[in-house]
Design a protein around this motif. Structure first.
Motif, mmCIF file in Angstrom:
data_model
loop_
_atom_site.group_PDB
_atom_site.id
_atom_site.type_symbol
_atom_site.label_atom_id
_atom_site.label_comp_id
_atom_site.label_asym_id
_atom_site.label_seq_id
_atom_site.Cartn_x
_atom_site.Cartn_y
_atom_site.Cartn_z
ATOM 1 N N ALA A 189 5.208 14.047 -0.861
ATOM 2 C CA ALA A 189 4.895 15.511 -0.884
ATOM 3 C C ALA A 189 4.963 15.982 -2.239
ATOM 4 O O ALA A 189 6.066 15.891 -2.795
ATOM 5 C CB ALA A 189 5.910 16.192 0.181
ATOM 6 N N PRO A 190 3.965 16.886 -2.705
ATOM 7 C CA PRO A 190 4.342 17.437 -3.763
ATOM 8 C C PRO A 190 5.532 18.543 -4.084
ATOM 9 O O PRO A 190 6.036 18.947 -4.942
ATOM 10 C CB PRO A 190 2.908 18.377 -4.013
ATOM 11 N N ILE A 191 5.806 19.308 -2.888
ATOM 12 C CA ILE A 191 6.760 20.087 -2.718
ATOM 13 C C ILE A 191 7.694 19.811 -1.510
ATOM 14 O O ILE A 191 7.005 19.899 -0.473
ATOM 15 C CB ILE A 191 6.369 21.608 -2.431
ATOM 16 N N ARG A 192 9.036 19.718 -1.887
ATOM 17 C CA ARG A 192 9.857 19.216 -0.783
ATOM 18 C C ARG A 192 11.189 20.449 -1.152
ATOM 19 O O ARG A 192 11.602 20.595 -2.240
ATOM 20 C CB ARG A 192 10.334 18.003 -0.848
ATOM 21 N N GLY A 193 11.648 20.948 -0.062
ATOM 22 C CA GLY A 193 12.809 21.893 -0.404
ATOM 23 C C GLY A 193 13.503 22.262 0.893
ATOM 24 O O GLY A 193 13.174 21.789 2.136
ATOM 25 N N VAL A 194 14.916 22.806 0.746
ATOM 26 C CA VAL A 194 15.665 23.311 1.945
ATOM 27 C C VAL A 194 15.810 24.723 1.637
ATOM 28 O O VAL A 194 16.354 25.149 0.321
ATOM 29 C CB VAL A 194 16.928 22.414 1.927
ATOM 30 N N ALA A 195 15.769 25.563 2.639
ATOM 31 C CA ALA A 195 16.077 27.099 2.459
ATOM 32 C C ALA A 195 17.361 27.284 3.383
ATOM 33 O O ALA A 195 17.143 26.848 4.573
ATOM 34 C CB ALA A 195 15.025 27.796 3.026
ATOM 35 N N LEU A 196 18.187 28.106 2.912
ATOM 36 C CA LEU A 196 19.317 28.519 3.658
ATOM 37 C C LEU A 196 19.229 29.841 4.153
ATOM 38 O O LEU A 196 18.862 30.863 3.480
ATOM 39 C CB LEU A 196 20.620 28.513 2.638
ATOM 40 N N ASP B 202 4.425 7.384 2.561
ATOM 41 C CA ASP B 202 3.770 8.310 3.626
ATOM 42 C C ASP B 202 3.423 9.683 2.957
ATOM 43 O O ASP B 202 4.213 10.030 1.818
ATOM 44 C CB ASP B 202 4.235 8.230 4.786
ATOM 45 N N ALA B 203 2.957 10.599 3.486
ATOM 46 C CA ALA B 203 2.744 11.915 3.165
ATOM 47 C C ALA B 203 3.929 12.760 2.874
ATOM 48 O O ALA B 203 4.228 13.407 1.804
ATOM 49 C CB ALA B 203 1.767 12.816 4.184
ATOM 50 N N ALA B 204 4.959 12.775 3.867
ATOM 51 C CA ALA B 204 6.389 13.067 3.594
ATOM 52 C C ALA B 204 6.919 12.645 2.317
ATOM 53 O O ALA B 204 7.487 13.354 1.429
ATOM 54 C CB ALA B 204 7.160 12.844 4.938
ATOM 55 N N ASP B 205 6.703 11.221 2.203
ATOM 56 C CA ASP B 205 7.577 10.975 0.952
ATOM 57 C C ASP B 205 6.752 11.118 -0.464
ATOM 58 O O ASP B 205 7.449 11.223 -1.581
ATOM 59 C CB ASP B 205 7.404 9.256 1.088
ATOM 60 N N ALA C 61 0.656 -1.204 -0.126
ATOM 61 C CA ALA C 61 -0.116 -0.172 -0.227
ATOM 62 C C ALA C 61 0.967 1.117 0.118
ATOM 63 O O ALA C 61 2.054 1.298 0.467
ATOM 64 C CB ALA C 61 -0.946 -0.004 1.202
ATOM 65 N N ARG C 62 0.282 2.301 -0.652
ATOM 66 C CA ARG C 62 1.137 3.590 -0.655
ATOM 67 C C ARG C 62 0.259 4.828 -0.576
ATOM 68 O O ARG C 62 -0.944 4.756 -0.963
ATOM 69 C CB ARG C 62 2.166 3.551 -1.940
ATOM 70 N N TYR C 63 0.597 5.972 -0.497
ATOM 71 C CA TYR C 63 0.215 7.158 -0.304
ATOM 72 C C TYR C 63 0.257 7.805 -1.525
ATOM 73 O O TYR C 63 1.244 8.040 -2.029
ATOM 74 C CB TYR C 63 0.948 7.902 1.037
ATOM 75 N N VAL C 64 -1.021 8.367 -2.009
ATOM 76 C CA VAL C 64 -1.036 8.922 -3.006
ATOM 77 C C VAL C 64 -1.392 10.593 -2.848
ATOM 78 O O VAL C 64 -2.250 10.918 -2.152
ATOM 79 C CB VAL C 64 -1.984 8.336 -4.134
ATOM 80 N N SER C 65 -0.732 11.638 -3.639
ATOM 81 C CA SER C 65 -1.337 12.932 -3.637
ATOM 82 C C SER C 65 -1.765 13.513 -4.709
ATOM 83 O O SER C 65 -1.358 12.798 -5.893
ATOM 84 C CB SER C 65 0.105 13.848 -3.084
ATOM 85 N N GLY C 66 -2.489 14.350 -4.649
ATOM 86 C CA GLY C 66 -3.312 14.942 -5.836
ATOM 87 C C GLY C 66 -4.376 15.809 -5.428
ATOM 88 O O GLY C 66 -4.152 16.590 -4.492
ATOM 89 N N TYR C 67 -5.536 16.026 -6.380
ATOM 90 C CA TYR C 67 -6.605 17.075 -6.310
ATOM 91 C C TYR C 67 -8.059 16.026 -6.185
ATOM 92 O O TYR C 67 -8.008 15.140 -7.000
ATOM 93 C CB TYR C 67 -6.485 18.160 -7.486
ATOM 94 N N LEU C 68 -8.675 16.816 -5.685
ATOM 95 C CA LEU C 68 -10.264 16.531 -5.789
ATOM 96 C C LEU C 68 -11.115 17.396 -6.235
ATOM 97 O O LEU C 68 -11.021 18.650 -5.694
ATOM 98 C CB LEU C 68 -10.590 15.670 -4.593
ATOM 99 N N HIS C 69 -12.174 17.280 -7.061
ATOM 100 C CA HIS C 69 -13.231 18.238 -7.669
ATOM 101 C C HIS C 69 -14.058 18.671 -6.597
ATOM 102 O O HIS C 69 -14.684 19.674 -6.476
ATOM 103 C CB HIS C 69 -13.625 17.672 -8.859
ATOM 104 N N SER C 70 -14.357 17.531 -5.633
ATOM 105 C CA SER C 70 -15.279 17.919 -4.458
ATOM 106 C C SER C 70 -15.049 17.493 -3.506
ATOM 107 O O SER C 70 -14.429 16.530 -3.437
ATOM 108 C CB SER C 70 -16.675 17.408 -5.114
#
Length: 268
Positions: free
Chosen positions: A243-250, A238-241, A183-192
């Motif tokens: 994630a649509p956006i991942r980043g590192v700020a200095l 999971d959600a972190a794995d 099983a795995r976590y899926v990210s996306g969009y939903l219309h309703s």
């Protein structure tokens, strides 16, 4: 269904940052259930790096922003056609073996309550078992925004008995793995949303691998399988794995984030 999607994420920093590197998993998946016509990703002040398709079949782009900047805006806009495949992920090319998704992660690590829930569910076959597992999570975790946070684990959400789509998905992936179903976590969009009103946030659901059928989506928050209202972006443990956006700020100082998502149906 033809959908128009607008997604904006704004990062604001208490002190200007010197540099930002982001990895974006924000391009719709390629499979029989959806076809992208237009899709544009823009990062304010950003320089686009190389993109690649990872082993799970997700398209990932790298972006760099050189400071000093006190805010960064990530904008996505596009049009996509979707159709109902009864939740089955047909035509999606990936190289990772499904058994990889039997391992847990910090967010999905099971406790005794999750083990008890998994053992209490039965099915006539593996597909029916997956459906029954999804319904059991729907019954045990009521949909209620604002009671959990991004760091809430599957075991914590089950103990609370309330949560949002992220919590339903973490719990479902956890108990499916306990039953021997990848099983795995899926990210996306939903219309309703659950109540049928316009959706104003990104969405998440689970995919469970059923032998002989492949990956099948289950949205425990909405008690259904993904249909033409859903747009799939990417997946992970999971959600972190995922994630649509991942980043590192200095830099130093605080970081705040505002997210705005709009999904509209267009005339064919």
């Amino acid at each position: 269904m033809r959908l128009k999607i607008s997604h904006e994420t704004v990062y604001r920093y208490g002190q200007p940052i010197r540099n930002l590197v982001q990895s974006l998993r924000l391009t719709p998946s390629v499979f029989e259930g959806q076809k992208t016509h237009e899709w544009q990703i823009d990062v304010s002040g950003g320089v686009k790096g190389p993109g690649f398709r990872d082993g799970a079949g997700d398209w990932i782009e790298g972006w760099t922003v050189r400071g000093p900047v006190d805010h960064v805006t990530v904008r996505i806009s596009g049009r996509i056609d979707t159709r109902d495949t009864a939740g089955v992920l047909r035509g999606h090319r990936e190289m990772i073996h499904p058994l990889t998704y039997l391992r847990d992660s910090p967010a999905t690590r099971p406790d005794d309550a999750l083990r008890d829930l998994a053992q209490s569910v039965e099915g006539t076959d593996r597909l029916d078992l997956a459906h029954q597992l999804s319904m059991s999570v729907s019954d045990r975790i009521a949909f209620r925004p604002g009671v959990t946070h991004t760091g809430t684990t599957a075991s914590e959400a089950l103990a609370l008995g309330e949560g949002v789509c992220q919590d339903h998905t973490h719990a479902l992936t956890a108990i499916a793995r306990l039953c021997g179903l990848p099983a795995r976590y899926v990210s996306g969009y939903l219309h309703s949303t659950i109540d049928g009103q316009a959706h104003d946030a990104a969405h998440a659901w689970a995919e469970i691998h059923v032998e002989g059928l492949g990956w099948v989506g289950f949205d425990a928050a909405n008690r259904c399988c993904p249909d033409e209202r859903y747009v799939r972006l990417g997946s992970g443990l999971d959600a972190a794995d995922a994630a649509p956006i991942r980043g590192v700020a200095l830099g130093t100082g605080s970081e705040d984030m505002d997210v705005s998502v709009r999904v509209e149906e267009m005339a064919q």
